[in-house]
Design a protein around this motif. Structure first.
Motif, PDB file in Angstrom:
ATOM      1  N   LYS A   1       0.815  -1.213   0.000  1.00 51.52           N
ATOM      2  CA  LYS A   1       0.000   0.000   0.000  1.00 51.52           C
ATOM      3  C   LYS A   1       0.849   1.264   0.000  1.00 51.52           C
ATOM      4  O   LYS A   1       0.525   2.245  -0.682  1.00 51.52           O
ATOM      5  N   GLN A   2       1.961   1.251   0.752  1.00 49.21           N
ATOM      6  CA  GLN A   2       2.812   2.435   0.812  1.00 49.21           C
ATOM      7  C   GLN A   2       3.389   2.773  -0.558  1.00 49.21           C
ATOM      8  O   GLN A   2       3.416   3.950  -0.957  1.00 49.21           O
ATOM      9  N   ASN A   3       3.818   1.755  -1.279  1.00 48.22           N
ATOM     10  CA  ASN A   3       4.353   1.998  -2.620  1.00 48.22           C
ATOM     11  C   ASN A   3       3.260   2.401  -3.600  1.00 48.22           C
ATOM     12  O   ASN A   3       3.493   3.207  -4.503  1.00 48.22           O
ATOM     13  N   GLU A   4       2.065   1.845  -3.431  1.00 46.94           N
ATOM     14  CA  GLU A   4       0.944   2.256  -4.280  1.00 46.94           C
ATOM     15  C   GLU A   4       0.639   3.734  -4.093  1.00 46.94           C
ATOM     16  O   GLU A   4       0.380   4.462  -5.062  1.00 46.94           O
ATOM     17  N   ASP A   5       0.659   4.187  -2.838  1.00 49.46           N
ATOM     18  CA  ASP A   5       0.387   5.605  -2.563  1.00 49.46           C
ATOM     19  C   ASP A   5       1.462   6.492  -3.183  1.00 49.46           C
ATOM     20  O   ASP A   5       1.163   7.569  -3.727  1.00 49.46           O
ATOM     21  N   LYS A   6       2.708   6.053  -3.125  1.00 55.20           N
ATOM     22  CA  LYS A   6       3.789   6.839  -3.729  1.00 55.20           C
ATOM     23  C   LYS A   6       3.682   6.833  -5.254  1.00 55.20           C
ATOM     24  O   LYS A   6       3.953   7.849  -5.903  1.00 55.20           O
ATOM     25  N   MET A   7       3.266   5.703  -5.830  1.00 45.81           N
ATOM     26  CA  MET A   7       3.074   5.648  -7.280  1.00 45.81           C
ATOM     27  C   MET A   7       1.978   6.605  -7.717  1.00 45.81           C
ATOM     28  O   MET A   7       2.085   7.269  -8.754  1.00 45.81           O
ATOM     29  N   SER A   8       0.912   6.692  -6.931  1.00 47.52           N
ATOM     30  CA  SER A   8      -0.171   7.633  -7.246  1.00 47.52           C
ATOM     31  C   SER A   8       0.372   9.057  -7.247  1.00 47.52           C
ATOM     32  O   SER A   8       0.012   9.883  -8.099  1.00 47.52           O
ATOM     33  N   MET A   9       1.253   9.341  -6.290  1.00 42.51           N
ATOM     34  CA  MET A   9       1.881  10.660  -6.226  1.00 42.51           C
ATOM     35  C   MET A   9       2.767  10.887  -7.444  1.00 42.51           C
ATOM     36  O   MET A   9       2.750  11.969  -8.054  1.00 42.51           O
ATOM     37  N   PHE A  10       3.548   9.886  -7.839  1.00 47.17           N
ATOM     38  CA  PHE A  10       4.409  10.030  -9.020  1.00 47.17           C
ATOM     39  C   PHE A  10       3.578  10.359 -10.255  1.00 47.17           C
ATOM     40  O   PHE A  10       3.944  11.237 -11.046  1.00 47.17           O
ATOM     41  N   TYR A  11       2.469   9.637 -10.436  1.00 47.73           N
ATOM     42  CA  TYR A  11       1.609   9.882 -11.595  1.00 47.73           C
ATOM     43  C   TYR A  11       1.049  11.296 -11.591  1.00 47.73           C
ATOM     44  O   TYR A  11       1.045  11.995 -12.617  1.00 47.73           O
ATOM     45  N   ALA A  12       0.562  11.732 -10.424  1.00 45.87           N
ATOM     46  CA  ALA A  12      -0.010  13.076 -10.325  1.00 45.87           C
ATOM     47  C   ALA A  12       1.052  14.136 -10.602  1.00 45.87           C
ATOM     48  O   ALA A  12       0.805  15.133 -11.302  1.00 45.87           O
ATOM     49  N   LEU A  13       2.245  13.922 -10.071  1.00 39.88           N
ATOM     50  CA  LEU A  13       3.323  14.888 -10.258  1.00 39.88           C
ATOM     51  C   LEU A  13       3.768  14.951 -11.713  1.00 39.88           C
ATOM     52  O   LEU A  13       4.008  16.044 -12.259  1.00 39.88           O
TER      53      LEU A  13
END
Length: 225
Positions: A3-15
């Motif tokens: 889940k932690q990496n999924e949340d960071k991936m979501s941030m990468f996509y948004a950024l």
């Protein structure tokens, strides 16, 4: 992916979306552009590793079971014909060697079941001509050998799939860590360049940089119940 990496991936996509929107603003700053390109490359590598990680262990195990069932079915057919032959011939030793039930074979450990079936195949081979009267032909033994070989090839598949999954997980963790380092130590540090000259880009960048916790705690779930 946890889940932690999924949340960071979501941030990468948004950024990356924000950066694409404002590409004209930052593309002239070479160190920032280089960092962006590395981040984008990492995200693509994470996507590839995620595909490896999602390899279905269930599918591999199911394929293995189907092949085991096919092998056991043919083994029983051969064993039963041999049992009848041995009974007629008064060959108690042979009869006992091929006296198996389906449940016995299915419950036999993976490392042993293929050899058990192979032994029955090998016992039938020298008396195949006599077994014709019991409905067993050379082609049946050929087909039986094929099912044994097919099953044997799958014995290590679940372990191999698990090894691939573990390797992909380690790769994802390393790539996410490297991506966070790119942001924390390079891109974030260069953003003050645009705080005054392009405040919209500055604000959208740091809004996208927020890591949103997509999971819920047990307390949250209890409160919603």
């Amino acid at each position: 992916m946890n889940k932690q990496n999924e949340d960071k991936m979501s941030m990468f996509y948004a950024l990356l979306q924000v950066l694409a929107k404002h590409v004209a603003v930052w593309t002239g700053l070479v160190p920032f552009k280089n960092a962006h390109d590395e981040l984008k490359l990492n995200v693509g590598s994470i996507e590839n590793a995620t595909q490896k990680q999602e390899t279905s262990l269930k599918g591999v195990a199911l394929d293995k079971r189907f092949k085991k069932e096919a092998m056991v079915k043919q083994t029983l057919s051969i064993a039963q014909a041999m049992f009848a032959y041995a009974e007629d011939e008064g060959d108690v030793v042979l009869r006992d060697k091929v006296d198996y039930s389906r449940s016995e074979l299915m419950q036999t450990r993976d490392a042993i079941i293929a050899q058990t079936c192979q032994n029955i195949h090998d016992l039938a081979n020298p008396i195949i001509a006599a077994l014709a009267a019991y409905g067993l032909l050379p082609a049946d033994l050929t087909g039986h050998q094929s099912t044994i070989d097919a099953y044997t090839a799958t014995v290590g598949s679940p372990r191999a799939a698990l090894t691939v999954r573990k390797g992909a997980t380690a790769e994802i963790n390393a790539l996410v860590k490297d991506s966070m380092k790119i942001l924390n130590n390079r891109m974030d540090k260069m953003m003050p360049e645009w705080e005054a000259s392009n405040p919209d880009f500055f604000q959208e960048y740091f809004d996208a940089r927020m890591i949103v916790d997509s999971g819920s705690t047990k307390q949250d779930e209890a409160a919603a119940a």
